[in-house]
Scaffold this motif. Structure first.
Motif, PDB file in Angstrom:
ATOM      1  N   ILE A   5       0.669  -0.646   0.411  1.00  0.00           N
ATOM      2  CA  ILE A   5      -0.529  -0.276   0.007  1.00  0.00           C
ATOM      3  C   ILE A   5       1.122   1.009   0.617  1.00  0.00           C
ATOM      4  O   ILE A   5       1.217   1.442   0.871  1.00  0.00           O
ATOM      5  N   LEU A   6       0.905   1.887  -1.211  1.00  0.00           N
ATOM      6  CA  LEU A   6       1.493   2.758  -1.249  1.00  0.00           C
ATOM      7  C   LEU A   6       1.189   4.376  -0.693  1.00  0.00           C
ATOM      8  O   LEU A   6      -0.364   4.688  -1.222  1.00  0.00           O
ATOM      9  N   GLY A   7       1.072   5.073  -0.020  1.00  0.00           N
ATOM     10  CA  GLY A   7       0.984   6.413   1.056  1.00  0.00           C
ATOM     11  C   GLY A   7       1.481   6.543   1.612  1.00  0.00           C
ATOM     12  O   GLY A   7       2.062   6.052   2.740  1.00  0.00           O
ATOM     13  N   THR A   8       1.134   8.246   2.286  1.00  0.00           N
ATOM     14  CA  THR A   8       1.843   8.900   3.316  1.00  0.00           C
ATOM     15  C   THR A   8       1.400   8.813   4.255  1.00  0.00           C
ATOM     16  O   THR A   8       1.651   9.202   5.856  1.00  0.00           O
ATOM     17  N   GLY A   9      -0.118   7.938   4.950  1.00  0.00           N
ATOM     18  CA  GLY A   9      -0.873   7.589   6.166  1.00  0.00           C
ATOM     19  C   GLY A   9      -1.503   7.768   6.223  1.00  0.00           C
ATOM     20  O   GLY A   9      -2.207   8.513   7.480  1.00  0.00           O
ATOM     21  N   CYS A  10      -2.348   9.007   4.803  1.00  0.00           N
ATOM     22  CA  CYS A  10      -3.964   9.310   5.343  1.00  0.00           C
ATOM     23  C   CYS A  10      -4.241   8.304   5.675  1.00  0.00           C
ATOM     24  O   CYS A  10      -4.504   7.272   5.351  1.00  0.00           O
ATOM     25  N   THR A  50      -1.811   9.429  -4.574  1.00  0.00           N
ATOM     26  CA  THR A  50      -1.442   8.016  -3.759  1.00  0.00           C
ATOM     27  C   THR A  50      -3.218   8.383  -2.645  1.00  0.00           C
ATOM     28  O   THR A  50      -3.706   8.994  -3.293  1.00  0.00           O
ATOM     29  N   PRO A  51      -3.992   7.243  -2.881  1.00  0.00           N
ATOM     30  CA  PRO A  51      -3.270   6.020  -2.396  1.00  0.00           C
ATOM     31  C   PRO A  51      -3.157   5.096  -3.529  1.00  0.00           C
ATOM     32  O   PRO A  51      -3.948   5.044  -4.620  1.00  0.00           O
ATOM     33  N   ALA A  52      -2.078   3.928  -3.478  1.00  0.00           N
ATOM     34  CA  ALA A  52      -2.046   3.267  -4.497  1.00  0.00           C
ATOM     35  C   ALA A  52      -1.833   1.671  -3.715  1.00  0.00           C
ATOM     36  O   ALA A  52      -1.397   1.765  -2.762  1.00  0.00           O
ATOM     37  N   ILE A  53      -2.096   0.704  -4.667  1.00  0.00           N
ATOM     38  CA  ILE A  53      -1.651  -0.895  -4.715  1.00  0.00           C
ATOM     39  C   ILE A  53      -0.910  -1.244  -5.380  1.00  0.00           C
ATOM     40  O   ILE A  53      -1.331  -0.707  -6.416  1.00  0.00           O
ATOM     41  N   VAL A  54      -0.376  -2.226  -5.119  1.00  0.00           N
ATOM     42  CA  VAL A  54       0.784  -2.513  -6.064  1.00  0.00           C
ATOM     43  C   VAL A  54       1.284  -4.204  -5.522  1.00  0.00           C
ATOM     44  O   VAL A  54       1.000  -4.370  -4.381  1.00  0.00           O
TER      45      VAL A  54
END
Length: 79
Positions: A5-10, A50-54
């Motif tokens: 999960i890509l993101g800064t924690g939002c 973001t967010p993104a899913i890999v």
């Protein structure tokens, strides 16, 4: 299977992580879910929103929160 999960924690990043955990649970698959919060690491995937899913190092979606059903489809595509 590896899910990131890509993101800064939002809040949206946290919701995407929760949806990913639920999708893995519902499909009963073996998966490691990790959060990537460092912006430099996120940019390595070419993700601008973001967010993104890999999943297995393939960007499946970015810029919105995928539903549990959408994530289940991403997982099934990688089986």
């Amino acid at each position: 299977m590896e899910i990131k999960i890509l993101g800064t924690g939002c809040a949206n990043c946290k919701k995407l992580e929760a949806n990913a955990k639920e999708a893995v649970k519902e499909l009963n698959v073996e998966a490691k879910i990790t959060k990537v919060e460092d912006i430099k690491d996120i940019m390595k995937y070419g993700v601008m929103r973001t967010p993104a899913i890999v999943i297995n190092e393939k960007v499946k979606m970015f810029g919105k929160v995928s539903s549990v059903d959408e994530i289940k489809k991403y997982i099934n595509d990688e089986k």
